[in-house]
Design an enzyme around this catalytic site. Structure first.
Site, PDB file in Angstrom:
ATOM      1  CE  LYS A 106      -3.838  -2.461   2.121  1.00  0.00           C
ATOM      2  NZ  LYS A 106      -4.570  -2.862   3.328  1.00  0.00           N
ATOM      3  CD  GLN A 113      -3.529  -4.625   6.308  1.00  0.00           C
ATOM      4  OE1 GLN A 113      -3.755  -3.560   5.756  1.00  0.00           O
ATOM      5  NE2 GLN A 113      -3.777  -5.779   5.728  1.00  0.00           N
ATOM      6  CG  ASP A 150      -9.980  -0.691   5.025  1.00  0.00           C
ATOM      7  OD1 ASP A 150      -9.521  -1.066   3.929  1.00  0.00           O
ATOM      8  OD2 ASP A 150      -9.397  -0.851   6.114  1.00  0.00           O
TER       9      ASP A 150
HETATM   10  N1  GUN Z   1      -6.577  -7.213   5.767  1.00  0.00           N
HETATM   11  C1  GUN Z   1      -6.779  -7.898   4.617  1.00  0.00           C
HETATM   12  N2  GUN Z   1      -7.423  -7.114   3.724  1.00  0.00           N
HETATM   13  C2  GUN Z   1      -7.632  -5.934   4.322  1.00  0.00           C
HETATM   14  C3  GUN Z   1      -8.250  -4.721   3.909  1.00  0.00           C
HETATM   15  O1  GUN Z   1      -8.756  -4.570   2.790  1.00  0.00           O
HETATM   16  N3  GUN Z   1      -8.260  -3.717   4.829  1.00  0.00           N
HETATM   17  C4  GUN Z   1      -7.738  -3.852   6.065  1.00  0.00           C
HETATM   18  N4  GUN Z   1      -7.811  -2.812   6.902  1.00  0.00           N
HETATM   19  N5  GUN Z   1      -7.165  -4.967   6.479  1.00  0.00           N
HETATM   20  C5  GUN Z   1      -7.105  -6.001   5.609  1.00  0.00           C
END
Ligand code: GUN
Length: 290
Positions: A52, A96, A119
């Site tokens: 990211k 996350q 998200d």
């Molecule tokens: N863990 C796995 N996929 C995601 C996501 O799209 N967002 C977040 N915050 N954690 C994740």
């Protein structure tokens, strides 16, 4: 049969976003700023957050990673979230997942200001989505819609079977595909579905997000169907340098010859999810939704 190239679509959308960011910055506006909170040292999460950050750099966003120890208490994490909610230099942020078990995931999700919830996990955003109001869409369903759009795949009136009913993939996916503009007739199947095989066999579009590797086999697929594979199960392999490989929820070699379109794993849906996060962060910076 066309293999959907998620990397190609992601690169095209990344370019579009970076052009828009460059023009914002040229107009004297600050670059969009995304923050990720990472609690503990889960290996996969570290990798995802790293990807990211790299993508933020590529599109010209500012990015910050807040790394907190596994021992962080719920109160400490909630306090960190409140700080970010109030920080005007932060457009959007994510926590996350997964987070350590002693912290309530739901409390964390609900503590995030919906305006900064890039998200799209906060109930305000999922509620707005269900009501067809502008909202931050969850990354995986939004990434799949971008793939369908890029490849001009007809969805109107098609029967779409979504395998899996999770809050972040299956249910939002089913809801979005049933909305005006996509116009699918949608069936959600899950672990308790009785005639799952017949359901899948009647689908024009299959979205497999059931979390069981190679669950969807060739005999389940209607000739000409579109198959979207969301699965990512890591399995040991003596054929790769790393010692493991990724498997999807679809038995690719059997299913691909029967399809009109199919996403591979890796390189299908995966690369699209970060792009959706970037799209949401750009929307947050432009105050497009709230
Ligand atoms: N863990 C796995 N996929 C995601 C996501 O799209 N967002 C977040 N915050 N954690 C994740």
């Amino acid at each position: 049969m066309t293999i959907i190239d998620g990397k190609e679509v992601a690169a095209a959308l990344r370019k579009e976003i970076s052009v828009e960011v460059a023009s914002m910055v040229a107009d004297g506006k600050p670059a969009p700023h995304l923050v990720a909170i990472l609690v503990g040292d889960d290996g996969a999460s570290q990798t995802y957050v790293g990807h990211k950050e790299k993508c933020c750099n590529e599109v010209g966003f500012d990015s910050t990673i807040i790394r907190l120890p596994e021992s962080t208490t719920e109160e400490e994490l909630l306090a960190e979230i409140i700080k970010l909610n109030e920080d005007d230099t932060v457009d959007g942020f994510i926590v996350q997942l997964p987070i350590p078990k002693h912290i309530s995931e739901q409390k964390v999700i609900e503590a995030i200001d919906p305006k900064k919830d890039v998200d799209g996990f906060h109930p305000v955003n999922s509620g707005r989505m269900i009501s067809s109001l502008p909202s931050y869409l969850p990354a995986t369903p939004d990434g799949i819609l971008s793939l369908l759009k890029y490849y001009k795949i007809e969805t109107s009136g098609k029967h779409c079977v979504v395998l899996g009913r999770s809050n972040i993939v299956g249910r939002p996916m089913a809801n979005l595909l049933s909305q005006k503009g996509w116009d699918c007739t949608v069936t959600i199947c899950h672990s308790r579905t009785k005639n799952l095989k017949e359901m899948v066999s009647s689908a024009d579009i299959v979205v497999a997000a059931i979390g069981i590797s190679e669950f969807v086999t060739g005999d389940m697929i209607k000739p000409g169907a579109v198959v979207i594979d969301v699965g990512i199960t890591r399995v040991k392999s003596d054929k790769t340098k790393s010692g493991w490989k990724l498997l999807g929820d679809v038995k690719f070699d059997e299913v691909a010859p029967k399809c009109s379109f199919i996403t591979p794993v890796p390189g299908g849906v995966g690369p699209m999810t970060i792009i959706s996060l970037m799209k949401n962060t750009l929307k947050a910076a432009k105050k497009e939704i709230y």
